[in-house]
Design a protein around this motif. Sequence first.
Motif, PDB file in Angstrom:
ATOM      1  N   GLN A 106     -98.163 -18.026   6.874  1.00  0.00           N
ATOM      2  CA  GLN A 106     -97.154 -17.406   6.032  1.00  0.00           C
ATOM      3  C   GLN A 106     -95.776 -18.017   6.277  1.00  0.00           C
ATOM      4  O   GLN A 106     -95.542 -18.670   7.284  1.00  0.00           O
ATOM      5  N   SER A 107     -94.885 -17.770   5.349  1.00  0.00           N
ATOM      6  CA  SER A 107     -93.528 -18.288   5.422  1.00  0.00           C
ATOM      7  C   SER A 107     -92.559 -17.170   5.043  1.00  0.00           C
ATOM      8  O   SER A 107     -92.792 -16.454   4.060  1.00  0.00           O
ATOM      9  N   ALA A 108     -91.467 -17.038   5.771  1.00  0.00           N
ATOM     10  CA  ALA A 108     -90.459 -16.029   5.447  1.00  0.00           C
ATOM     11  C   ALA A 108     -89.762 -16.378   4.140  1.00  0.00           C
ATOM     12  O   ALA A 108     -89.457 -15.492   3.341  1.00  0.00           O
ATOM     13  N   THR A 109     -89.523 -17.658   3.899  1.00  0.00           N
ATOM     14  CA  THR A 109     -88.857 -18.060   2.663  1.00  0.00           C
ATOM     15  C   THR A 109     -89.741 -17.795   1.447  1.00  0.00           C
ATOM     16  O   THR A 109     -89.269 -17.295   0.429  1.00  0.00           O
ATOM     17  N   ALA A 110     -91.016 -18.106   1.554  1.00  0.00           N
ATOM     18  CA  ALA A 110     -91.946 -17.845   0.442  1.00  0.00           C
ATOM     19  C   ALA A 110     -92.076 -16.349   0.195  1.00  0.00           C
ATOM     20  O   ALA A 110     -92.075 -15.895  -0.955  1.00  0.00           O
ATOM     21  N   SER A 111     -92.179 -15.585   1.252  1.00  0.00           N
ATOM     22  CA  SER A 111     -92.309 -14.131   1.133  1.00  0.00           C
ATOM     23  C   SER A 111     -91.075 -13.522   0.475  1.00  0.00           C
ATOM     24  O   SER A 111     -91.190 -12.671  -0.408  1.00  0.00           O
ATOM     25  N   ALA A 112     -89.900 -13.952   0.896  1.00  0.00           N
ATOM     26  CA  ALA A 112     -88.652 -13.422   0.322  1.00  0.00           C
ATOM     27  C   ALA A 112     -88.519 -13.819  -1.147  1.00  0.00           C
ATOM     28  O   ALA A 112     -88.116 -13.000  -1.984  1.00  0.00           O
ATOM     29  N   TYR A 126     -90.903 -14.466  -3.302  1.00  0.00           N
ATOM     30  CA  TYR A 126     -91.881 -13.710  -4.089  1.00  0.00           C
ATOM     31  C   TYR A 126     -91.426 -12.269  -4.300  1.00  0.00           C
ATOM     32  O   TYR A 126     -91.452 -11.753  -5.416  1.00  0.00           O
ATOM     33  N   ARG A 127     -91.002 -11.607  -3.252  1.00  0.00           N
ATOM     34  CA  ARG A 127     -90.625 -10.194  -3.362  1.00  0.00           C
ATOM     35  C   ARG A 127     -89.369  -9.998  -4.207  1.00  0.00           C
ATOM     36  O   ARG A 127     -89.240  -9.005  -4.916  1.00  0.00           O
ATOM     37  N   ALA A 128     -88.443 -10.947  -4.150  1.00  0.00           N
ATOM     38  CA  ALA A 128     -87.197 -10.845  -4.904  1.00  0.00           C
ATOM     39  C   ALA A 128     -87.261 -11.529  -6.262  1.00  0.00           C
ATOM     40  O   ALA A 128     -86.313 -11.450  -7.036  1.00  0.00           O
ATOM     41  N   ALA A 129     -88.362 -12.208  -6.556  1.00  0.00           N
ATOM     42  CA  ALA A 129     -88.532 -12.963  -7.807  1.00  0.00           C
ATOM     43  C   ALA A 129     -87.395 -13.979  -7.971  1.00  0.00           C
ATOM     44  O   ALA A 129     -86.711 -14.027  -8.983  1.00  0.00           O
ATOM     45  N   GLU A 130     -87.202 -14.789  -6.940  1.00  0.00           N
ATOM     46  CA  GLU A 130     -86.150 -15.795  -6.934  1.00  0.00           C
ATOM     47  C   GLU A 130     -86.715 -17.174  -6.611  1.00  0.00           C
ATOM     48  O   GLU A 130     -87.882 -17.318  -6.270  1.00  0.00           O
ATOM     49  N   LYS A 131     -85.841 -18.162  -6.674  1.00  0.00           N
ATOM     50  CA  LYS A 131     -86.183 -19.529  -6.290  1.00  0.00           C
ATOM     51  C   LYS A 131     -85.510 -19.806  -4.952  1.00  0.00           C
ATOM     52  O   LYS A 131     -84.296 -19.677  -4.819  1.00  0.00           O
ATOM     53  N   ILE A 132     -86.323 -20.172  -3.961  1.00  0.00           N
ATOM     54  CA  ILE A 132     -85.803 -20.474  -2.624  1.00  0.00           C
ATOM     55  C   ILE A 132     -86.421 -21.771  -2.139  1.00  0.00           C
ATOM     56  O   ILE A 132     -87.634 -21.958  -2.223  1.00  0.00           O
ATOM     57  N   ARG A 133     -85.581 -22.656  -1.608  1.00  0.00           N
ATOM     58  CA  ARG A 133     -86.049 -23.902  -1.010  1.00  0.00           C
ATOM     59  C   ARG A 133     -86.176 -23.695   0.490  1.00  0.00           C
ATOM     60  O   ARG A 133     -85.240 -23.242   1.146  1.00  0.00           O
ATOM     61  N   ASP A 134     -87.332 -24.039   1.035  1.00  0.00           N
ATOM     62  CA  ASP A 134     -87.564 -23.943   2.474  1.00  0.00           C
ATOM     63  C   ASP A 134     -87.066 -25.235   3.113  1.00  0.00           C
ATOM     64  O   ASP A 134     -87.637 -26.307   2.902  1.00  0.00           O
ATOM     65  N   GLU A 135     -85.996 -25.140   3.900  1.00  0.00           N
ATOM     66  CA  GLU A 135     -85.394 -26.321   4.523  1.00  0.00           C
ATOM     67  C   GLU A 135     -86.294 -26.942   5.578  1.00  0.00           C
ATOM     68  O   GLU A 135     -86.221 -28.147   5.826  1.00  0.00           O
ATOM     69  N   ARG A 136     -87.139 -26.151   6.192  1.00  0.00           N
ATOM     70  CA  ARG A 136     -88.015 -26.658   7.256  1.00  0.00           C
ATOM     71  C   ARG A 136     -89.122 -27.535   6.685  1.00  0.00           C
ATOM     72  O   ARG A 136     -89.444 -28.585   7.238  1.00  0.00           O
ATOM     73  N   THR A 137     -89.709 -27.122   5.565  1.00  0.00           N
ATOM     74  CA  THR A 137     -90.844 -27.849   4.991  1.00  0.00           C
ATOM     75  C   THR A 137     -90.479 -28.665   3.759  1.00  0.00           C
ATOM     76  O   THR A 137     -91.242 -29.550   3.366  1.00  0.00           O
ATOM     77  N   GLY A 138     -89.349 -28.342   3.133  1.00  0.00           N
ATOM     78  CA  GLY A 138     -88.961 -29.013   1.899  1.00  0.00           C
ATOM     79  C   GLY A 138     -89.610 -28.410   0.658  1.00  0.00           C
ATOM     80  O   GLY A 138     -89.338 -28.852  -0.463  1.00  0.00           O
ATOM     81  N   LEU A 139     -90.458 -27.412   0.828  1.00  0.00           N
ATOM     82  CA  LEU A 139     -91.129 -26.775  -0.304  1.00  0.00           C
ATOM     83  C   LEU A 139     -90.164 -25.871  -1.065  1.00  0.00           C
ATOM     84  O   LEU A 139     -89.246 -25.293  -0.484  1.00  0.00           O
ATOM     85  N   ILE A 140     -90.390 -25.764  -2.365  1.00  0.00           N
ATOM     86  CA  ILE A 140     -89.596 -24.878  -3.204  1.00  0.00           C
ATOM     87  C   ILE A 140     -90.520 -23.772  -3.720  1.00  0.00           C
ATOM     88  O   ILE A 140     -91.581 -24.042  -4.279  1.00  0.00           O
ATOM     89  N   PHE A 141     -90.092 -22.535  -3.502  1.00  0.00           N
ATOM     90  CA  PHE A 141     -90.859 -21.374  -3.956  1.00  0.00           C
ATOM     91  C   PHE A 141     -90.088 -20.748  -5.111  1.00  0.00           C
ATOM     92  O   PHE A 141     -88.977 -20.253  -4.928  1.00  0.00           O
ATOM     93  N   SER A 162     -76.861 -14.111   2.146  1.00  0.00           N
ATOM     94  CA  SER A 162     -77.554 -15.013   1.225  1.00  0.00           C
ATOM     95  C   SER A 162     -79.040 -15.023   1.595  1.00  0.00           C
ATOM     96  O   SER A 162     -79.407 -15.396   2.702  1.00  0.00           O
ATOM     97  N   ARG A 163     -79.885 -14.605   0.672  1.00  0.00           N
ATOM     98  CA  ARG A 163     -81.330 -14.514   0.938  1.00  0.00           C
ATOM     99  C   ARG A 163     -81.888 -15.877   1.373  1.00  0.00           C
ATOM    100  O   ARG A 163     -82.623 -15.974   2.347  1.00  0.00           O
ATOM    101  N   GLU A 164     -81.534 -16.927   0.670  1.00  0.00           N
ATOM    102  CA  GLU A 164     -82.057 -18.256   1.000  1.00  0.00           C
ATOM    103  C   GLU A 164     -81.610 -18.693   2.397  1.00  0.00           C
ATOM    104  O   GLU A 164     -82.411 -19.177   3.196  1.00  0.00           O
TER     105      GLU A 164
END
Length: 144
Positions: free
Chosen positions: A17-23, A25-40, A65-67
């Motif tokens: 799991q990822s905190a950035t992906a979880s946040a 999804y729950r907030a229905a936002e776009k967040i970039r994970d700086e550790r992995t480079g993935l965009i959720f 800031s959520r992100e």
Amino acid sequence: MAIYHLSAKIISRGKGQSATASAAYRAAEKIRDERTGLIFDYRRKGEVYATEIIAPDNAPDWVNSRETLWNQVELFERRKNSQLAREFDMALPLELTHHQKQELVRKFVKAEFISRGLAADLAFHNFDSHNPHVHIMVTTRTVD
């Protein structure tokens, strides 16, 4: 009276799991994970009525800031099995107005988490249905 439910979970890297992906999804936002480079990106997801972050008075500004908040958690926790956050999913009473539901959750969060130096990320879902509920993601460490 609605049927009450409460579930508590740990968001853990050890479970993939990822905190950035979880946040995101729950907030229905776009967040970039700086550790992995993935965009959720969950901006098309419906059912989110409102979101907010509540933090202690002495918390740094970036906590709001959520992100940034969840990226800092991801970067700080370095172990492959790190516990990144706690999540609570709670049903809310149908009998309350939307404002009363939000105030009820805020009071609970401030008493149980913010008073202990933790930050909480709230996502209110399905307020116009028969299943109003809130997802609360809480940091596992103080944010002072």
